[in-house]
Enzyme design. Structure first.
Site, PDB file in Angstrom:
ATOM      1  N   TYR A 138       7.359   5.211 -16.850  1.00 43.69           N
ATOM      2  CA  TYR A 138       8.632   4.796 -16.252  1.00 43.69           C
ATOM      3  C   TYR A 138       9.124   3.435 -16.736  1.00 43.69           C
ATOM      4  O   TYR A 138      10.269   3.073 -16.486  1.00 43.69           O
ATOM      5  CB  TYR A 138       8.524   4.789 -14.717  1.00 43.69           C
ATOM      6  CG  TYR A 138       8.709   6.161 -14.115  1.00 43.69           C
ATOM      7  CD1 TYR A 138       7.735   7.141 -14.267  1.00 43.69           C
ATOM      8  CD2 TYR A 138       9.861   6.483 -13.400  1.00 43.69           C
ATOM      9  CE1 TYR A 138       7.898   8.393 -13.721  1.00 43.69           C
ATOM     10  CE2 TYR A 138      10.032   7.738 -12.853  1.00 43.69           C
ATOM     11  CZ  TYR A 138       9.050   8.692 -13.011  1.00 43.69           C
ATOM     12  OH  TYR A 138       9.219   9.940 -12.468  1.00 43.69           O
ATOM     13  N   LYS A 195      -5.470  12.052 -16.049  1.00 44.07           N
ATOM     14  CA  LYS A 195      -5.635  13.035 -17.122  1.00 44.07           C
ATOM     15  C   LYS A 195      -6.489  12.357 -18.186  1.00 44.07           C
ATOM     16  O   LYS A 195      -6.127  12.305 -19.368  1.00 44.07           O
ATOM     17  CB  LYS A 195      -4.243  13.453 -17.629  1.00 44.07           C
ATOM     18  CG  LYS A 195      -4.234  14.606 -18.603  1.00 44.07           C
ATOM     19  CD  LYS A 195      -4.710  15.931 -18.046  1.00 44.07           C
ATOM     20  CE  LYS A 195      -4.913  16.935 -19.167  1.00 44.07           C
ATOM     21  NZ  LYS A 195      -5.602  18.163 -18.735  1.00 44.07           N
ATOM     22  N   ASP A 228      -4.005  18.507 -13.588  1.00 46.67           N
ATOM     23  CA  ASP A 228      -3.734  19.950 -13.663  1.00 46.67           C
ATOM     24  C   ASP A 228      -4.546  20.714 -12.619  1.00 46.67           C
ATOM     25  O   ASP A 228      -4.020  21.566 -11.894  1.00 46.67           O
ATOM     26  CB  ASP A 228      -3.971  20.489 -15.090  1.00 46.67           C
ATOM     27  CG  ASP A 228      -5.282  20.028 -15.716  1.00 46.67           C
ATOM     28  OD1 ASP A 228      -5.982  19.189 -15.114  1.00 46.67           O
ATOM     29  OD2 ASP A 228      -5.618  20.517 -16.827  1.00 46.67           O
ATOM     30  N   ASP A 252       5.074  11.322  -9.214  1.00 48.66           N
ATOM     31  CA  ASP A 252       6.400  11.947  -9.076  1.00 48.66           C
ATOM     32  C   ASP A 252       6.262  13.457  -8.983  1.00 48.66           C
ATOM     33  O   ASP A 252       6.811  14.105  -8.084  1.00 48.66           O
ATOM     34  CB  ASP A 252       7.273  11.568 -10.277  1.00 48.66           C
ATOM     35  CG  ASP A 252       8.641  12.236 -10.198  1.00 48.66           C
ATOM     36  OD1 ASP A 252       9.265  12.170  -9.130  1.00 48.66           O
ATOM     37  OD2 ASP A 252       9.066  12.840 -11.206  1.00 48.66           O
ATOM     38  N   ASP A 256       6.646  16.295  -5.426  1.00 48.50           N
ATOM     39  CA  ASP A 256       7.591  17.416  -5.252  1.00 48.50           C
ATOM     40  C   ASP A 256       6.806  18.686  -4.918  1.00 48.50           C
ATOM     41  O   ASP A 256       7.205  19.477  -4.052  1.00 48.50           O
ATOM     42  CB  ASP A 256       8.438  17.653  -6.517  1.00 48.50           C
ATOM     43  CG  ASP A 256       9.794  16.932  -6.468  1.00 48.50           C
ATOM     44  OD1 ASP A 256       9.864  15.841  -5.876  1.00 48.50           O
ATOM     45  OD2 ASP A 256      10.777  17.462  -7.027  1.00 48.50           O
TER      46      ASP A 256
END
Ligand code: NAD
Ligand code: IPM
Ligand code: MN
Length: 357
Positions: A138, A195, A228, A252, A256
């Site tokens: 970001y 990750k 994941d 982020d 959601d």
């Protein structure tokens, strides 16, 4: 900000699309609690930008930090502003320039009927995502080389500082120690999500810092998941999640996904926090252009966000009053259509106002 001063000064930036609908409803609700608030509204957003080119006035962030105890924001994003520059400057501007490093996104299922998973009850979904809010991809560091040619190269850097990683991980452990679940039981576990199997440089730093900071909190269990695998687990069985800490982009995306467990984006609240400084509160959802201006948007995410803001300001009773009213409305299906009711934005909020009063 002085925690003892009684009148709380709130800056409100409703922004674009459904932000213009849900924030006025949230204001009605916080006024109905009787809290001693001084509310100042700002018109920063797409309309203003299209009118005179202004996104944030020159001293905007300093003014917010100096003159207000908290900020309540709606959403930013408008199809007429293709570059999304105003959203970047206003929303990411507040997060970055005011150094609101902890994006706190609680995930709570208020009623079993809102969860798309079978057999999942409210007691099964009560976790929080602590999202790093000032770094990562970001920062938008990078650039484009030979644009528009067959040799074009686009570089998007992922910035992770020792200081930034350490403070967000410590925030997550502190949060775990200091916050109980809705049913009163203590929080016990911090899960770090990354990750690091593919992104080894940043992942390595997160792994080392997580291990170091966790040693200061021997009573808190630790866990690690790749992002994941975490996504898979979140839709198969979210019951084990408690406090999740992760970087800006993974935070982020998984919030959601997590909003989906709670009844969708219309139900999700968040705070952008720097302890001891003026912090900003906003629903997780965006400006939802297709439903904007139709009195369809669910105002509960914004209303729960305003409760989170009041709790942050020490107005615990008022915050609990709002949360109880939303819970009752959900149980009675006095809600907007996205979560199974038949009320409009205003009518759903009017009901909360009368319950709160
Ligand atoms: P969105 O959150 O606006 O909408 C995603 C989906 O959820 C849509 O189907 C929408 O109708 C639904 N939805 C969202 N909020 C709802 C509510 N309160 N009640 C009922 N349904 C709701 O995300 P998007 O479509 O990806 O983005 C639209 C614009 O918003 C873009 O410009 C995006 O950049 C911006 N955005 C802003 C923020 C923010 O300001 N915090 C957050 C996300 C997206
Ligand atoms: C959010 C939004 C923002 C983000 C966008 C609008 C830049 O999706 O608050 O979750 O990615 O942080
Ligand atoms: Mn998002």
């Amino acid at each position: 900000m002085s925690p003892t001063q009684s009148k709380k000064r709130i800056a409100v930036i409703a922004g674009d699309g459904i932000g213009q609908e849900v924030i006025p409803q949230a204001l009605k609700v916080i006024r109905a609690t009787g809290a001693d608030l001084e509310i100042t509204e700002f018109d920063w957003g797409a309309d203003r930008y299209l009118r005179d080119g202004m996104t944030v006035p020159p001293d905007g962030f300093a003014m917010l930090a100096r003159d207000f105890d908290a900020i309540l924001a709606g959403a930013f994003g408008d199809p007429r502003v293709k570059t999304n520059i105003h959203a970047k400057e206003i929303l990411l501007g507040m997060r970055f320039r005011m150094d609101l490093y902890a994006n706190v996104r609680p995930v709570r299922l208020l009623d079993a009927s809102l969860c798309p998973l079978k057999g999942i009850e409210p007691k099964d979904v009560d976790f929080v995502v602590i999202r790093e809010n000032t770094e990562g991809v970001y920062t938008d560091a990078g650039g484009v080389f030979k644009p528009g040619t067959p040799d074009e190269i686009a570089i998007q850097e992922d910035i992770n500082t020792r200081k930034g990683v350490e403070r967000i991980i410590r925030y997550a452990f502190d949060y775990c120690e200091q916050h109980k679940k809705l049913d009163g039981s203590p929080r016990r576990r911090v899960l770090m999500c990354d990750k690091s199997n593919a992104m080894t440089h940043a992942g390595g730093l997160w792994q080392r810092v997580f291990k170091e900071v966790s040693a200061e909190f021997p009573q808190i269990e630790t866990q690690h998941m790749y992002v994941d695998a975490l996504c898979m687990q979140m839709v198969r069985d979210p019951r084990s999640f408690d406090v999740i800490v992760t970087n800006n982009m993974f935070g982020d995306i998984i919030t959601d996904l997590a909003a989906g467990l709670q009844g969708g984006l219309g139900m999700a609240a968040s705070g952008n926090i720097h302890p001891g400084q003026t912090s900003m509160f906003e629903p997780v959802h965006g400006s939802a252009p297709p439903i904007a201006g139709k009195n369809l948007a669910n105002p509960f995410g914004a209303i729960l966000t305003s409760a989170m803001m009041l709790a942050h300001l020490g107005l615990t009773k008022e915050a609990e009053n709002i949360e109880a009213a939303v819970l009752q409305a959900v149980r009675q299906k006095k809600t907007t259509q996205d979560i199974g009711g038949s009320l409009g934005t205003r009518e759903a909020a009017d009901n909360i106002v009368s319950l709160v009063k």
